[in-house]
Design an enzyme around this catalytic site. Structure first.
Site, short mmCIF file in Angstrom:
data_model
loop_
_atom_site.label_atom_id
_atom_site.label_comp_id
_atom_site.label_asym_id
_atom_site.label_seq_id
_atom_site.Cartn_x
_atom_site.Cartn_y
_atom_site.Cartn_z
N ASP A 1 -0.45 -15.44 3.21
CA ASP A 1 -1.64 -16.27 3.02
C ASP A 1 -1.27 -17.41 2.09
O ASP A 1 -0.39 -17.27 1.24
CB ASP A 1 -2.79 -15.45 2.43
CG ASP A 1 -4.15 -16.06 2.74
OD1 ASP A 1 -4.84 -15.55 3.65
OD2 ASP A 1 -4.52 -17.05 2.07
N GLY B 1 -7.93 -6.46 5.30
CA GLY B 1 -8.39 -5.40 6.19
C GLY B 1 -7.44 -5.16 7.35
O GLY B 1 -7.10 -4.02 7.67
N LYS B 2 -6.98 -6.24 7.97
CA LYS B 2 -6.08 -6.10 9.11
C LYS B 2 -4.69 -5.64 8.67
O LYS B 2 -4.04 -4.87 9.37
CB LYS B 2 -6.01 -7.42 9.89
CG LYS B 2 -7.36 -7.85 10.48
CD LYS B 2 -7.25 -9.20 11.17
CE LYS B 2 -8.58 -9.63 11.74
NZ LYS B 2 -9.56 -10.00 10.67
N CYS C 1 -13.23 -15.55 14.01
CA CYS C 1 -14.60 -15.03 13.83
C CYS C 1 -15.59 -16.16 14.10
O CYS C 1 -16.45 -16.47 13.28
CB CYS C 1 -14.78 -14.44 12.44
SG CYS C 1 -14.35 -15.56 11.08
N ASP D 1 -5.19 -14.42 12.65
CA ASP D 1 -6.64 -14.54 12.44
C ASP D 1 -6.86 -15.94 11.88
O ASP D 1 -6.86 -16.14 10.67
CB ASP D 1 -7.11 -13.45 11.47
CG ASP D 1 -8.62 -13.39 11.35
OD1 ASP D 1 -9.30 -14.22 11.98
OD2 ASP D 1 -9.12 -12.52 10.63
N ALA E 1 -3.70 -13.42 5.93
CA ALA E 1 -3.94 -11.98 5.81
C ALA E 1 -5.08 -11.60 4.88
O ALA E 1 -5.73 -10.57 5.08
CB ALA E 1 -2.66 -11.29 5.35
N ALA E 2 -5.29 -12.37 3.81
CA ALA E 2 -6.30 -11.97 2.82
C ALA E 2 -7.69 -11.93 3.44
O ALA E 2 -7.99 -12.71 4.34
CB ALA E 2 -6.27 -12.96 1.65
#
Length: 397
Positions: free
Chosen positions: A231, A215-216, A326, A273, A211-212
């Site tokens: 995280d 933003g999400k 990403c 992510d 998570a870190a």
């Protein structure tokens, strides 16, 4: 304490040297037939930053770049022995500036990445990648809620959803309107799409894996979801907690290895992510282009598959898994989606529709996944491109 202007200039020089790394390597190969001498300390860094100033930066007098580069070499006894070499190489680079200015932009990229990207995205798109690399990334902000007066005060333009783009600014981030009041957070427009595709509602239990910096997590919390932000990095989670405090959100924060996490209750949705090569972020992190290799990507693919498998175990029947990276590498994106569908008969792809992206059709693939890249223009009038992301949404039967 260093003058902020000096710090800003030093940052600009280093960033330019990184963005031009491919070209500067060719300049050094041309001018140093035997290569950079061994045991020369910071000599190569001095040469690279000197060439960056001489060939690729406006507003820096040549005599200043030459003098400061020689002095920088002399500050270290290992490189100081080569001060005359520094002077000679930089003066020759200055004389050959026209030749070096004509280098093909594709040479800004490592050969293995350029070839792979041309195969995947086409030569025209990859030429735009090179332009995006040199231009860098603008400042994208996600608003907690849309506020036209705030957008105007920030000098921003709407991109998609509550994501706005600020192309010019004179203040540091913390001094921009609305920061102290927790009205927005920094997040590339492409990075907002994964959380958006969960369509989280009030009371929905959502796990944000990896998570870190948050933003999400902030997006999901702003939608009313009950968010667990996980995280493995405690320091990064401290930053997430600070961001959430400023924004007025209170997710449950968990320090844990995503592969070992076993909650008491399963989730309505998981946003994964996943750790990846991050090649899609090269506009703001040009160093990733030269720090990655095919072997490292293969290892990340293995970890991503393990994380997908465990994430599915954490879902309720009917739950959603949104997988995103990403990365511009198909091994970490499109290939992973195909693998997941073949490996797990309990899931199906939940195709993304244009309506879910405010009518923006260009990033949506024929399979219903999402692929953004730095050659793709953002919607609306904000201008510019965005980071490279791959996103696939699955539903667990």
């Amino acid at each position: 304490m260093p003058d902020p202007r000096d710090r800003a200039l030093a940052n600009r020089i280093v960033t330019t040297a990184m963005r031009r790394h491919g070209h500067i390597s060719l300049v050094l190969d041309d001018l140093l037939k035997k290569g950079v001498p061994d045991r020369a300390g910071p000599l190569e860094a001095v040469l690279r930053t000197g060439i960056a100033q001489l060939l690729y930066m406006e507003g820096i007098p040549a005599h200043s770049a030459l003098h400061l580069s020689v002095e920088a070499a002399r500050r270290d006894k290992r490189s100081g022995r080569f001060d005359k070499l520094v002077n000679g190489v930089l003066r020759q680079a200055q004389r050959d500036a026209e030749k070096f200015a004509a280098l093909d932009p594709i040479l800004l990229l490592p050969d293995w990445l350029a070839k792979g990207w041309i195969k995947t995205f086409g030569a025209e798109a990859v030429n735009k990648f090179c332009v995006a690399l040199l231009e860098g990334a603008p400042l994208d902000l996600t608003l907690k809620r849309y506020d036209k007066d705030l957008v105007d005060a920030l000098g921003g333009e709407l991109v998609i959803g509550n994501s706005i783009r600020v192309n010019t600014r004179e203040s540091v981030i913390a001094d921009l309107p609305g920061f102290a009041e927790g009205k927005w957070w920094v997040q590339d427009a492409a990075a907002t799409l994964g959380a958006r595709l969960i369509n989280a509602g009030k009371g929905m239990r959502v796990l944000d894996l990896c998570a870190a910096p948050g933003g999400k997590t902030a997006q999901l919390a702003s939608m009313g979801a009950d968010v667990v932000a996980l995280d493995i990095d405690e320091n990064r989670l401290e930053r997430l907690a600070q961001n959430m405090d400023r924004l007025g959100f209170a997710p449950e924060v968990v320090v844990a290895d995503a592969l070992a996490y076993e909650p008491d209750e399963k989730f309505d949705a998981v946003l994964l992510d996943a750790p990846c090569s991050a090649t899609g972020t090269f506009r703001r992190h040009p160093e990733v282009l030269w720090q990655r290799d095919a072997g490292g990507i293969a290892e990340r693919v293995r970890i991503q598959r393990a994380m997908v498998s465990h994430a599915l175990d954490l879902l309720k029947p009917g739950g959603l898994l949104v997988y995103c990276v990403c990365s511009l590498e198909s091994e970490e994106g499109e290939d992973q989606a195909r693998w997941a569908l073949e490996q797990f008969k309990s899931i199906a792809l939940a195709p993304v529709s244009a309506d879910e992206l405010d009518g923006w059709v260009e990033p949506i693939t024929s399979q219903g996944t999402v692929r953004t890249h730095p050659g793709l223009a953002v919607p609306g009038s904000a201008g510019g491109t965005l980071d490279g992301f791959f996103i696939a949404r699955f539903v667990k039967n």
